[in-house]
Each structure stands twice: as structure tokens, then as C-alpha cells.
Enzyme design. Structure first.
Site, mmCIF file in Angstrom:
data_model
loop_
_atom_site.group_PDB
_atom_site.id
_atom_site.type_symbol
_atom_site.label_atom_id
_atom_site.label_comp_id
_atom_site.label_asym_id
_atom_site.label_seq_id
_atom_site.Cartn_x
_atom_site.Cartn_y
_atom_site.Cartn_z
ATOM 1 N N TYR A 152 0.776 -0.819 0.033
ATOM 2 C CA TYR A 152 -0.157 -0.057 -0.196
ATOM 3 C C TYR A 152 1.173 1.830 -0.006
ATOM 4 C CZ TYR A 152 -3.848 -3.276 1.019
ATOM 5 O OH TYR A 152 -5.023 -3.791 1.202
ATOM 6 N N LYS A 185 3.743 -15.203 1.948
ATOM 7 C CA LYS A 185 3.944 -16.410 1.136
ATOM 8 C C LYS A 185 5.618 -16.539 0.746
ATOM 9 C CE LYS A 185 1.699 -17.844 -2.479
ATOM 10 N NZ LYS A 185 0.101 -19.055 -1.929
ATOM 11 N N ASP A 210 -3.025 -18.499 1.878
ATOM 12 C CA ASP A 210 -3.965 -18.949 0.885
ATOM 13 C C ASP A 210 -4.871 -19.995 2.050
ATOM 14 O OD1 ASP A 210 -1.550 -20.365 0.597
ATOM 15 O OD2 ASP A 210 -2.224 -21.274 -1.336
ATOM 16 N N ASP A 240 -5.151 -6.828 5.864
ATOM 17 C CA ASP A 240 -6.207 -6.567 5.775
ATOM 18 C C ASP A 240 -7.722 -7.253 5.357
ATOM 19 O OD1 ASP A 240 -8.301 -4.127 4.634
ATOM 20 O OD2 ASP A 240 -6.985 -3.478 2.849
ATOM 21 N N ASP A 279 -10.784 -8.888 7.788
ATOM 22 C CA ASP A 279 -12.261 -8.592 7.511
ATOM 23 C C ASP A 279 -12.383 -9.853 7.755
ATOM 24 O OD1 ASP A 279 -12.047 -5.985 7.471
ATOM 25 O OD2 ASP A 279 -12.284 -5.735 5.481
#
Ligand code: NAD
Length: 352
Positions: free
Chosen positions: A141, A186, A218, A242, A246
Site C-alpha cells: 500500500y 507467501k 492461502d 487487511d 475482515d
């Protein structure tokens, strides 16, 4: 003297802030903690009063404080404003002023609320009681960005320093809980994740009492649905955090239950994860629990009083299990309470 800056904001923000403050004042008086509360304008309320979503005076008050509590910002009234003057800009400015690099989101299933979860009961046989620690100021970001008509790119970049400090927050947090950290990355594909994993391993050596394991993102997304009870502290980068926070937040029944803390080197911000909920604002329908539990997080991270946080959490638990609920958690056999009534019930429980 503990200095608390309070930014009620918009919509249900002021309503739930009032609840959180009632709890804070009760617990602080009980524990003999001296405090000073200073209110600051933010969001739409600040725009109406000063023309700006985070005026200089609010910045000064926030910076002079030991901790900041925020209700929520935003609302239709300000939706037509230019982007740079929208209420949400005030929140972003507050976060960057405080330089909070670690976002902590506890996700906990309260007794009696199991049926509110979208998961089947057998998925929650181990309960849900975890904290997601998300790196907040680095990664994709904030990386270099190139945007062309045919090609575009976003850079995921982490330094050893950035990973080290978020690792410490995760391990410290685990020390106050079940002493297990799951680092999510990852590393089978990304170089930044391989550095992340190496640094997590190095920092883990300083916390021999905490167990560390690793999951690919994942798999983590699957495990959160398959068996969320297996996690204690999950630490991850900005973008994975993020998404996963959620995902985790829908597991426990209502957005009105979920608190958060954002921690920096010297400042901290506490806020419920929900927004200003204009659809229920001013009607006494807001669930104050997310805001009240954000105050419990303040007790842990700013006051270093886990015992006080436990007292607040227990009171919330008892009242909810007794069936006193706001509308978002209504079930057969429960009794409806306004924001104020539920707050009073929790305060009474704390004062017992
Ligand atoms: P929201 O979280 O405000 O509301 C989503 C839904 O959840 C609504 O139906 C609302 O009634 C319900 N809800 C939220 N909090 C609740 C509570 N404590 N008790 C009971 N029900 C609750 O999200 P939204 O509707 O997408 O956004 C509304 C406004 O809030 C927008 O202006 C948005 O930009 C802003 N917002 C602010 C923040 C923040 O201040 N941190 C976060 C998200 C959204």
C-alpha cells in the site's frame, strides 16, 4: 497523569464514545488511576466546525496525549465534499500523525452468541479467541507505484526494521495470551515474505516462552473458516492483514462487537472497527461493545493493566450471556437494550 484524547466523530461515534468513556471512568476510578480527558474534533463534525476533517488543534491535542480514542467518522452529509476534505481523510491524517505501525484486532466468540456466527457450530468446537496483528505502515500500500495504460505495478517491500518491530508486538501480545504466534506470509513465492519469515524466526529466539509457526496466506484464509479456534496470535503484512482481518471479523456475529488498537513507538489509537452507521445513528440502537472493548485494549497496551481489561471483558461477557442485547444481536429469549441501557448494565457489572 494519564492523558486521553477523545475524538467522538460522527453518526454513532459520539454515542459509543460516551459508552466507552463511562466504562473507562468507572475502571480508572476503581483502580485509582489519575487521568485527564481532552476532546478533539475529527471527521464531519470537524468539517462543520472548522472546514477541515482533522484541524491543527485536534492534531496538537492528539500528540500531547498518551492515547487517543476514536468513535467513528463519515456520513452522507459530507459525501459530496472533495476527496481531500472528506471525513475519512481526518482518520487517515490522525493515523499518520500518530505513526501507528501495528494494528491489533482481537476476534472473540462470546458465550451465547454461537448461533450468530455464519459458521456451523462444529467449526467452533474450539471457540474463537484470537488477535490479528497487521503491519500497517509498510508493504504494497506504500510501495512504489507505476500506472500506465498497458502496464501497472505496485511494489511489496519490507525492511528488516519494519518486520522486527511488528514481530515484537506480536510476541509481546502472545505473552499476554496463550503464547502462540502464527506468522502468515507467501514465502514460497515472494522475496519480501522470505525476509519476513527469517526475521520472525530471529525475533522468536528472544521469546523462548512463545511458540512460532508459519502458514502461507492461502492456507490461512482456509484455516480461519475451517477451524478458527486453532489460532492465538496471527501476525501478517499490511495487505494480507487487511483481507484476513475482515474475513475473521464476520465469524463472531456482529461488527458491533469488534474493537481495535493501533500501536506506534510512543502513541496508540483505539477504535471500534465499525463505521458511523448512519442508518441507526441517534436512535440508541448502536452496540457499544466494540467501543467498550477498545477501552479494554487501552488498559492492556497503554495502561499496562491486563487485569483491568479482563474485568471489562468479563462484564461484557456476563451481560451478553444473560441475554441483554442491542438489536444487532437479538435472538429468541433475549431482551432488547438501548446503547445507554447496555452500557449501564456493563458498568454495573464492573462496579460489582
Ligand atoms: P458501518 O460499519 O458504519 O455500518 C455497516 C452496518 O453495520 C450498518 O448496517 C450499521 O447499522 C451496522 N453497524 C455498524 N456498527 C454498529 C454497531 N456498533 N451496532 C450495531 N450495528 C452496527 O459501515 P458503512 O455503512 O459502510 O459506512 C458508514 C459510514 O462510516 C461511511 O461514511 C463510511 O465511510 C464510514 N466508515 C468509517 C469508519 C471509521 O470511522 N473507522 C470505518 C468504516 C466506515
Amino acid at each position: 497523569m494519564f492523558k486521553l484524547c477523545v475524538c467522538p466523530g460522527d453518526g454513532i461515534g459520539p454515542e459509543v464514545t460516551k459508552s466507552a468513556l463511562a466504562v473507562f471512568e468507572t475502571i480508572a476510578k476503581q483502580a485509582g488511576i489519575e487521568y485527564e480527558i481532552n476532546e478533539a474534533l475529527i471527521g464531519g463534525a470537524a468539517i462543520d466546525a472548522t472546514g477541515e476533517p482533522f484541524p491543527e488543534a485536534s492534531k496538537v491535542t492528539a500528540m500531547k496525549s498518551d492515547a487517543v480514542f476514536l468513535g467513528a467518522v463519515g456520513g452522507e452529509k459530507w459525501n459530496e465534499m472533495p476527496v481531500s476534505l472528506r471525513p475519512e481523510r481526518g482518520l487517515l491524517a490522525l493515523r499518520s500523525t500518530l505513526e501507528t505501525y501495528a494494528n491489533l484486532r482481537p476476534v472473540r466468540m462470546f458465550a451465547g452468541l454461537e448461533d450468530m456466527s455464519p459458521l456451523k457450530a462444529d467449526r467452533m468446537k474450539n471457540g474463537i479467541d484470537m488477535v490479528i496483528v497487521r503491519e500497517l505502515t509498510g508493504g504494497i500500500y506504500f510501495g512504489a507505484r507505476q500506472e500506465g495504460d498497458n502496464v501497472a505495478s505496485d511494489e511489496e517491500k519490507y525492511s528488516r526494521k519494519e518486520v522486527t518491530r511488528i514481530a515484537h508486538v506480536a510476541f509481546h501480545t502472545a505473552q499476554t495470551r496463550d503464547k502462540r504466534v502464527t506468522s502468515v506470509d507467501k514465502a514460497n513465492v515472494l522475496a519480501s515474505s522470505r525476509l519476513w519469515r527469517r526475521v520472525m524466526e530471529e525475533v522468536a529466539l528472544e521469546y523462548p516462552d512463545v511458540a512460532l509457526d508459519h502458514l502461507y496466506v492461502d492456507n490461512a484464509a482456509m484455516q480461519l473458516i475451517r477451524d478458527p479456534g486453532q489460532f492465538d496470535v496471527m501476525v501478517t503484512n499490511n495487505i494480507f492483514g487487511d483481507i484476513l482481518s475482515d474475513e475473521a471479523s464476520v465469524l463472531v456475529g456482529s461488527i458491533g462487537l469488534l474493537p481495535s488498537a493501533s500501536i506506534g513507538e510512543s502513541k496508540a489509537l483505539y477504535e471500534p472497527i465499525h463505521g458511523s452507521a448512519p442508518d441507526i445513528a441517534g436512535q440508541g440502537k448502536a452496540n457499544p461493545v466494540a467501543a467498550i472493548l477498545s477501552m479494554a485494549m487501552l488498559c492492556i497496551h497503554s495502561l499496562k493493566r491486563k487485569d483491568l481489561a479482563e474485568q471489562i471483558e468479563k462484564a461484557v461477557s456476563v451481560v451478553l450471556e444473560r441475554g441483554e442485547r442491542t438489536g444487532d444481536l437479538m435472538q429468541p429469549g433475549c431482551e432488547i437494550r438501548t446503547t445507554e441501557q447496555l452500557t449501564e448494565a456493563i458498568v454495573r457489572e464492573i462496579a460489582k
